[in-house]
Design a protein around this motif. Structure first.
Motif, PDB file in Angstrom:
ATOM      1  N   ARG A 210     -11.494  13.646 131.415  1.00  0.00           N
ATOM      2  CA  ARG A 210     -10.143  15.057 130.806  1.00  0.00           C
ATOM      3  C   ARG A 210     -10.622  16.228 131.368  1.00  0.00           C
ATOM      4  N   TYR A 211     -12.218  16.487 131.265  1.00  0.00           N
ATOM      5  CA  TYR A 211     -12.243  18.081 131.485  1.00  0.00           C
ATOM      6  C   TYR A 211     -13.343  17.912 133.285  1.00  0.00           C
ATOM      7  N   ASN A 212     -13.607  18.621 133.392  1.00  0.00           N
ATOM      8  CA  ASN A 212     -14.581  19.110 134.461  1.00  0.00           C
ATOM      9  C   ASN A 212     -15.617  19.027 134.821  1.00  0.00           C
ATOM     10  N   HIS A 213     -15.925  18.871 134.012  1.00  0.00           N
ATOM     11  CA  HIS A 213     -17.826  18.146 133.742  1.00  0.00           C
ATOM     12  C   HIS A 213     -18.360  17.059 132.793  1.00  0.00           C
ATOM     13  N   LEU A 214     -19.437  16.304 132.532  1.00  0.00           N
ATOM     14  CA  LEU A 214     -19.469  15.057 132.722  1.00  0.00           C
ATOM     15  C   LEU A 214     -20.135  15.828 130.775  1.00  0.00           C
ATOM     16  N   GLY A 215     -21.074  14.747 129.993  1.00  0.00           N
ATOM     17  CA  GLY A 215     -21.779  15.531 128.538  1.00  0.00           C
ATOM     18  C   GLY A 215     -21.358  15.219 127.120  1.00  0.00           C
ATOM     19  N   GLY A 216     -19.489  15.717 127.509  1.00  0.00           N
ATOM     20  CA  GLY A 216     -18.484  15.967 126.517  1.00  0.00           C
ATOM     21  C   GLY A 216     -18.899  16.837 125.753  1.00  0.00           C
ATOM     22  N   LEU A 217     -19.726  16.277 123.870  1.00  0.00           N
ATOM     23  CA  LEU A 217     -19.965  17.569 123.018  1.00  0.00           C
ATOM     24  C   LEU A 217     -21.092  18.175 123.143  1.00  0.00           C
ATOM     25  N   SER A 218     -22.428  17.569 123.597  1.00  0.00           N
ATOM     26  CA  SER A 218     -23.865  17.509 124.034  1.00  0.00           C
ATOM     27  C   SER A 218     -23.725  18.957 125.016  1.00  0.00           C
ATOM     28  N   THR A 219     -22.487  19.254 126.353  1.00  0.00           N
ATOM     29  CA  THR A 219     -22.254  20.006 127.336  1.00  0.00           C
ATOM     30  C   THR A 219     -20.422  20.916 126.949  1.00  0.00           C
ATOM     31  N   GLY A 220     -19.712  20.196 126.395  1.00  0.00           N
ATOM     32  CA  GLY A 220     -18.664  21.365 126.916  1.00  0.00           C
ATOM     33  C   GLY A 220     -18.139  21.925 125.201  1.00  0.00           C
ATOM     34  N   GLY A 221     -18.832  21.151 124.712  1.00  0.00           N
ATOM     35  CA  GLY A 221     -19.045  21.077 122.738  1.00  0.00           C
ATOM     36  C   GLY A 221     -20.123  22.115 122.384  1.00  0.00           C
TER      37      GLY A 221
END
Length: 498
Positions: free
Chosen positions: A94-105
């Motif tokens: 759903r966002y513009n990147h991978l990694g979820g909470l490890s990156t966007g969070g």
């Protein structure tokens, strides 16, 4: 006495700070929390009304062997594992990147990947991903220090979020942008096809009741991806819940595993100076935190990041909110961002090393720990922490404290009790509320995601539902991909949990 700028050499010693009894283990993680009822903003009234949505045809965007919904740690690992086994794989994010909470969070502090003896047990995708990061993008203990128990070494690394219970662990802190880049590189190299800005909204259910893909929302409207096997890596169990799979949502209100927060970064700081002050003047630091709680209400400590001029704040944990309520999610964002600004003001005025601090980044993803937990074929419970080895083991997790042996993670914890066509790795796997406190962590999501991706590829190739995947074939595939599994003869007892 060692300085705070250079770690002491690791030596022998004995562990300290053993876990207390009962259900709670990390006292340092238990923060003062705010309930949903306190100071809640006014919400729009809906009056219980509803409208009818006309039936419509949904365009099929693509068809594939394995569809992974959610590009967080579990989903990224699942997509790579499936594609490497030859499955035509699509990854929706759903966002513009991978990694979820490890990156966007901004959960850039990656929790323990070694056990209490210093052995690296979470390997495979996790180890490969971190090895991709340039040296300047990772901070953490060198390999020779993993498992060190002498007091000086442990104290030095404890301030840097890499020692617990007096034992140094492999708990690196990473640059989130490099982690995004490395995650995307692995996905593309594997042959999986990522689709960003696509929110997995609804499972596709076939006439046999099995999941056959998912509908997603995007700028193109509603579209569908049809798949032989679907991996729900949403973190909140959105797909399996909407498909009718049974789940649990009970929590332990004394623990933080159900709290939510928005993390942030401050730039322009002098973290070595701050850490020296914390170590050398504990009474002053305690008074600083007391004054902060008095002025701000909810006060968080600064943590190290991957570089000395950037501080990480995971954000005060807010309790009493639901990760499945859009107004609650909005409320947590509003409160967290207000607290971020108030922390900057207070830290600049009163904290050594933060005089020139500035707002660098607030996390674009809300920090959610818990929403739903699958009811699976098998479930990891507190009773599981006795050293048993699952017959269908798909990975090994470090336990919560040195008083427990490593925890064997069964494949059945990813398989819904009755729903076919779907696997559910990540923080919504099947477990009890206490086990969830560590199985939800990023390394464990990499572990279960890789297993789900491999199993999904095998199921698609063999034309069988995921619950019928041959465990020996799955374990062989995981070993081939570098996953650590318990070897025969290590003294732990087998359990036929599946």
């Amino acid at each position: 006495m060692p300085t705070q700028d250079d770690p002491p050499a690791a030596t022998g010693g004995s562990p300290s700070g053993a876990a207390e009894g009962g259900r709670l283990f990390f006292r340092s993680e238990v923060f003062r929390v705010e309930t949903a009822a306190a100071g809640r903003r006014a919400r729009p009234a809906h009056g219980g009304r509803s409208i009818a949505e006309p039936a419509r045809e949904i365009p099929v965007h693509a068809e594939c062997d394995v569809l992974v919904v959610g590009g967080g740690p579990a989903g990224t690992a699942a997509a790579v594992a499936a594609a490497r086994l030859g499955a035509r794989t699509i990854l929706l994010e759903r966002y513009n990147h991978l990694g979820g909470l490890s990156t966007g969070g901004l959960v850039i502090w990656i929790d323990r990947m070694t056990d209490w003896d210093g052995r690296l047990v979470i390997r495979g995708f996790a180890e490969e991903l971190l090895a991709r990061l340039p040296q300047e993008a990772v901070a953490g203990p060198p390999r020779e220090a993993w498992g060190a128990r002498d007091a000086a070494t442990a104290a030095w690394w404890q301030l840097r979020t890499a020692a617990f219970h007096g034992i140094v662990t492999h708990s690196p802190t990473c640059d989130p942008e490099w982690l995004k880049a490395a995650s995307l590189d692995l996905v593309r190299e594997s042959g999986a096809h990522p689709i960003f800005h696509a929110w997995g909204a609804q499972p596709v259910i076939g006439e046999d009741g099995a999941v056959g893909g998912a509908i997603f929302e995007s700028k193109q409207g509603r579209r569908a991806v049809l798949a032989r096997v679907t991996v729900d890596a949403t973190g909140d169990g959105d797909l399996f819940a909407r498909a009718g799979a049974a789940f649990a949502d009970d929590i332990d209100e004394r623990d933080i595993h159900h709290c939510m927060n928005t993390a942030w970064l401050f730039g322009g700081v002098d973290m070595p100076r701050y850490l020296r002050w914390r170590a050398e003047s504990p009474a002053e630091f305690a008074e600083f935190m007391r004054r902060g709680r008095e002025e701000i209400g909810l006060m968080d400590k600064a943590f190290v990041s991957w570089r000395d001029d950037v501080a990480l704040f995971l954000g005060p944990r807010l309790a009493g909110f639901s990760a499945l309520d859009v107004e609650d999610l909005s409320e947590v964002e509003v409160r967290s961002r207000r607290l971020m600004v108030e922390h900057l003001r207070f830290y600049r005025a009163h904290c050594p090393g933060f005089e020139g601090a500035y707002l660098l980044l607030s996390a674009p993803q809300l920090g959610v720990r818990h929403a739903r937990r699958l009811k699976g074929v098998a479930s990891v419970t507190r009773e599981w922490w006795d050293g048993r080895v699952a017959a269908d083991e798909i990975g090994v997790s470090p336990s919560l404290s040195p008083k427990f042996p490593n925890v064997s993670v069964p494949y059945g914890a990813l398989v819904p009790a009755s729903l076919d066509g779907l696997l559910a790795p990540g923080r919504h796997l099947s477990c009890d509320a206490t086990s969830h406190s560590f199985l939800r962590e990023i390394p464990q999501c990499w572990l279960t995601g890789q297993a789900a991706g491999a199993a999904a590829a095998i199921a698609a190739a063999r034309g069988v539902p995921p619950r019928r995947v041959d465990v020996a074939e799955l374990q062989a595939a995981l070993r081939q991909q570098g996953v650590h599994l318990t070897e025969a003869g290590d003294g732990r007892r087998a359990s036929a949990a599946a």
